[in-house]
Design a protein around this motif. Structure first.
Motif, PDB file in Angstrom:
ATOM      1  N   SER A   1       0.820  -1.218   0.000  1.00  0.00           N
ATOM      2  CA  SER A   1       0.000   0.000   0.000  1.00  0.00           C
ATOM      3  C   SER A   1       0.851   1.264   0.000  1.00  0.00           C
ATOM      4  O   SER A   1       0.434   2.298  -0.547  1.00  0.00           O
ATOM      5  N   ALA A   2       2.056   1.216   0.564  1.00  0.00           N
ATOM      6  CA  ALA A   2       2.917   2.409   0.615  1.00  0.00           C
ATOM      7  C   ALA A   2       3.386   2.835  -0.769  1.00  0.00           C
ATOM      8  O   ALA A   2       3.769   3.991  -0.970  1.00  0.00           O
ATOM      9  N   PHE A   3       3.370   1.897  -1.737  1.00  0.00           N
ATOM     10  CA  PHE A   3       3.766   2.257  -3.102  1.00  0.00           C
ATOM     11  C   PHE A   3       2.665   1.921  -4.111  1.00  0.00           C
ATOM     12  O   PHE A   3       2.906   1.722  -5.294  1.00  0.00           O
ATOM     13  N   ALA A   4       1.419   1.875  -3.621  1.00  0.00           N
ATOM     14  CA  ALA A   4       0.226   1.741  -4.457  1.00  0.00           C
ATOM     15  C   ALA A   4       0.226   0.480  -5.316  1.00  0.00           C
ATOM     16  O   ALA A   4      -0.164   0.504  -6.486  1.00  0.00           O
ATOM     17  N   ARG A   5       0.618  -0.644  -4.711  1.00  0.00           N
ATOM     18  CA  ARG A   5       0.582  -1.928  -5.383  1.00  0.00           C
ATOM     19  C   ARG A   5       0.153  -3.001  -4.379  1.00  0.00           C
ATOM     20  O   ARG A   5       0.004  -2.729  -3.191  1.00  0.00           O
TER      21      ARG A   5
ATOM     22  N   ALA B   1      12.015   3.687  -4.478  1.00  0.00           N
ATOM     23  CA  ALA B   1      12.761   3.404  -3.250  1.00  0.00           C
ATOM     24  C   ALA B   1      11.980   2.478  -2.330  1.00  0.00           C
ATOM     25  O   ALA B   1      12.567   1.686  -1.580  1.00  0.00           O
ATOM     26  N   LEU B   2      10.642   2.547  -2.385  1.00  0.00           N
ATOM     27  CA  LEU B   2       9.816   1.660  -1.579  1.00  0.00           C
ATOM     28  C   LEU B   2       9.430   0.401  -2.342  1.00  0.00           C
ATOM     29  O   LEU B   2       9.499  -0.703  -1.803  1.00  0.00           O
ATOM     30  N   SER B   3       9.036   0.542  -3.597  1.00  0.00           N
ATOM     31  CA  SER B   3       8.555  -0.633  -4.328  1.00  0.00           C
ATOM     32  C   SER B   3       9.664  -1.624  -4.620  1.00  0.00           C
ATOM     33  O   SER B   3       9.406  -2.824  -4.768  1.00  0.00           O
ATOM     34  N   LYS B   4      10.914  -1.164  -4.706  1.00  0.00           N
ATOM     35  CA  LYS B   4      12.036  -2.065  -4.992  1.00  0.00           C
ATOM     36  C   LYS B   4      12.896  -2.350  -3.757  1.00  0.00           C
ATOM     37  O   LYS B   4      13.944  -2.988  -3.859  1.00  0.00           O
ATOM     38  N   GLN B   5      12.430  -1.912  -2.598  1.00  0.00           N
ATOM     39  CA  GLN B   5      13.209  -2.084  -1.370  1.00  0.00           C
ATOM     40  C   GLN B   5      13.470  -3.553  -1.061  1.00  0.00           C
ATOM     41  O   GLN B   5      14.593  -3.940  -0.692  1.00  0.00           O
ATOM     42  N   ALA B   6      12.462  -4.403  -1.218  1.00  0.00           N
ATOM     43  CA  ALA B   6      12.641  -5.827  -0.912  1.00  0.00           C
ATOM     44  C   ALA B   6      13.678  -6.457  -1.829  1.00  0.00           C
ATOM     45  O   ALA B   6      14.497  -7.275  -1.392  1.00  0.00           O
ATOM     46  N   LEU B   7      13.653  -6.088  -3.102  1.00  0.00           N
ATOM     47  CA  LEU B   7      14.647  -6.603  -4.047  1.00  0.00           C
ATOM     48  C   LEU B   7      16.049  -6.168  -3.658  1.00  0.00           C
ATOM     49  O   LEU B   7      16.986  -6.973  -3.623  1.00  0.00           O
ATOM     50  N   ILE B   8      16.193  -4.882  -3.387  1.00  0.00           N
ATOM     51  CA  ILE B   8      17.524  -4.336  -3.087  1.00  0.00           C
ATOM     52  C   ILE B   8      18.079  -4.930  -1.796  1.00  0.00           C
ATOM     53  O   ILE B   8      19.258  -5.297  -1.718  1.00  0.00           O
ATOM     54  N   GLU B   9      17.249  -5.040  -0.772  1.00  0.00           N
ATOM     55  CA  GLU B   9      17.710  -5.624   0.489  1.00  0.00           C
ATOM     56  C   GLU B   9      18.135  -7.079   0.291  1.00  0.00           C
ATOM     57  O   GLU B   9      19.157  -7.527   0.844  1.00  0.00           O
ATOM     58  N   ALA B  10      17.376  -7.820  -0.505  1.00  0.00           N
ATOM     59  CA  ALA B  10      17.750  -9.211  -0.777  1.00  0.00           C
ATOM     60  C   ALA B  10      19.039  -9.274  -1.589  1.00  0.00           C
ATOM     61  O   ALA B  10      19.874 -10.162  -1.373  1.00  0.00           O
ATOM     62  N   GLY B  11      19.217  -8.328  -2.510  1.00  0.00           N
ATOM     63  CA  GLY B  11      20.449  -8.275  -3.290  1.00  0.00           C
ATOM     64  C   GLY B  11      21.665  -8.013  -2.418  1.00  0.00           C
ATOM     65  O   GLY B  11      22.738  -8.583  -2.654  1.00  0.00           O
TER      66      GLY B  11
END
Length: 434
Positions: A84-88, A183-193
């Motif tokens: 919800s924070a990035f409208a998805r 920065a929010l919608s890709k945060q999970a990807l970046i943290e996992a990377g």
């Protein structure tokens, strides 16, 4: 993290010698995959038959919950990250960290739950065309890839090999239309990377099972707006009126073409254009204008996209485009704005070495050599946000087929078992290089 050095490459060579001693074990993996193939195909059909267009939040989450249940059964720690924070809708993250082999390479697997097909689209269910082809919305892009990675992990678990691995799976819910801010919608990807040493993406790439992606161009949107003096058309080109917004737009676009179109691996496209006396910018895909043939255009807007092979190429191209924009025709003005975008996945020695390992797996299983995709033919994908954080990354390990993003999307099911097998053996071989 695994550093790509000459000594590391030597270790890889020795490692392959040792791996060949475990061929019977790898044959057991293949046999296990073949035994569960019908079950894997049923899961594929089940998820394809659930509409998960990016804006169908409930559908995206429903598919995510099916995969969550599967990963829970394998002993993964799973988490649904609300979007919800990035409208998805959100993302699914599943993590398995080995107690027996904590120093094993950390491997990230990347997929996405959403498709381009809206909830009211006429293309909604899978259709068996023959024993080698299945049509369906998102079957190759990329529910097939999601099932391939899961099936490989299920086979590894069945053979007792998953316990020696460190795996993190990220299934995003907005790959086809990214939420904002990035920065929010890709945060999970970046943290996992940042957690991982190695990243594997399960897109279908160029649809050729004998290729994989070692480099992707970045993608960024841009908007060019021009203004001029509205006046009777009889006065155009005079000192007082000047050239008008549309001629200024035409000058800029032509200069873009002349100065940038020959740059290797660079492409830019003006996809939407409108101009006249008035203009309304409705949304990302719509421009509405009003004008008359005998009135000098006061406003014009173009929306386009830009793809670059590296961060440096992107910066240099932006600078050149801004410089062109600033050279205004008389009595006109112009502004160029770039959106947030996908970073490039640059070619690296580590990516090429990982491809070599994957290609050798393919050969050892009796299949063909796997070669790198031309970056010109590889669009932006979620792995682009990860690649700079890991030592090795490749993409395009998913279900092959044709017609992605169209109602003619058809999976080549001969690639289904092959890529499950190759993924399982690749993960096994990577897990023992420690």
């Amino acid at each position: 993290m695994i550093k790509i050095t000459s000594s590391f490459l030597l270790v890889c060579c020795l490692f392959f010698t040792l791996v060949m001693a475990n061929v019977p074990l790898e044959k057991q993996l293949v046999a296990s995959i073949n035994q569960q193939l019908e079950q894997s195909q049923r899961l594929l059909i089940e998820t394809v038959n659930i509409n998960s267009g990016t804006q169908n939040f409930a559908g995206v989450k429903q598919v995510g919950m099916i995969f969550k249940q599967q990963y829970d059964a394998l002993g993964f720690t799973t988490q649904w990250l609300d979007g919800s924070a990035f409208a998805r809708s959100g993302h699914l993250v599943a993590t398995y960290e080995s107690n027996s082999s904590p120093s094993a390479p950390k491997i990230m697997l990347i997929g996405h739950l959403d498709t381009v097909f809206a909830k009211d689209d006429s293309f909604q269910v899978a259709t068996l065309l023959d024993n080698k082809r299945i049509a369906g919305p998102g079957i190759t892009d990329m529910k097939g890839g999601d099932v391939i990675m899961l099936a490989a992990l299920q086979a590894l678990h069945k053979q007792g090999l998953l316990s020696q691995m460190n795996i993190k799976v990220v299934l995003t819910g907005d790959e086809e239309s990214s939420g904002r801010p990035l920065a929010l919608s890709k945060q999970a990807l970046i943290e996992a990377g940042k957690w991982a040493d190695i990243a594997l993406g399960f897109e279908d790439a160029d649809g050729d099972i004998n290729t994989a992606v070692t480099a992707r161009r970045g993608s960024v949107g841009w908007t060019l707006s021009t203004t001029g003096n509205a006046a009777h058309s009889s006065q155009i080109f005079t000192e007082a009126v000047g050239y008008g917004a549309i001629f200024e737009m035409a000058r800029i676009l032509n200069d873009f073409r002349e100065q940038l179109s020959d740059t290797p691996l660079l492409s830019f496209n003006p996809g939407i254009i409108a101009g006249g006396t008035r203009l309304t910018d409705t949304d990302a895909s719509t421009l509405e204008s009003f004008g008359k043939r005998n009135v000098v255009a006061q406003v014009a807007t173009v929306k386009g996209g830009l793809r670059a092979a590296s961060g440096q190429q992107l910066l240099e191209t932006k600078a050149k485009m801004h410089k062109i924009v600033e050279q205004h025709l008389a009595q006109t003005d112009a502004t160029l704005v770039f959106d947030e975008g996908y970073p490039p996945m640059q070619q690296t020695p580590g990516n090429l070495e990982l491809l070599n390992i994957y290609s050798q797996v393919s050969l050892d299983l009796g299949y063909n050599k796997v070669s790198p995709v031309n970056p010109r033919n590889a669009g932006a994908a979620d792995i682009s946000f990860v690649a700079e954080h890991v030592d090795m990354a490749i993409d395009g390990l998913g279900l092959m087929g044709t017609g992605g993003h169209t109602k003619d999307e058809v999976a080549d099911m001969t690639s289904f078992a092959q890529n499950i097998q190759k993924t399982a053996v690749l993960l096994y071989r990577l897990s023992v290089q420690q």
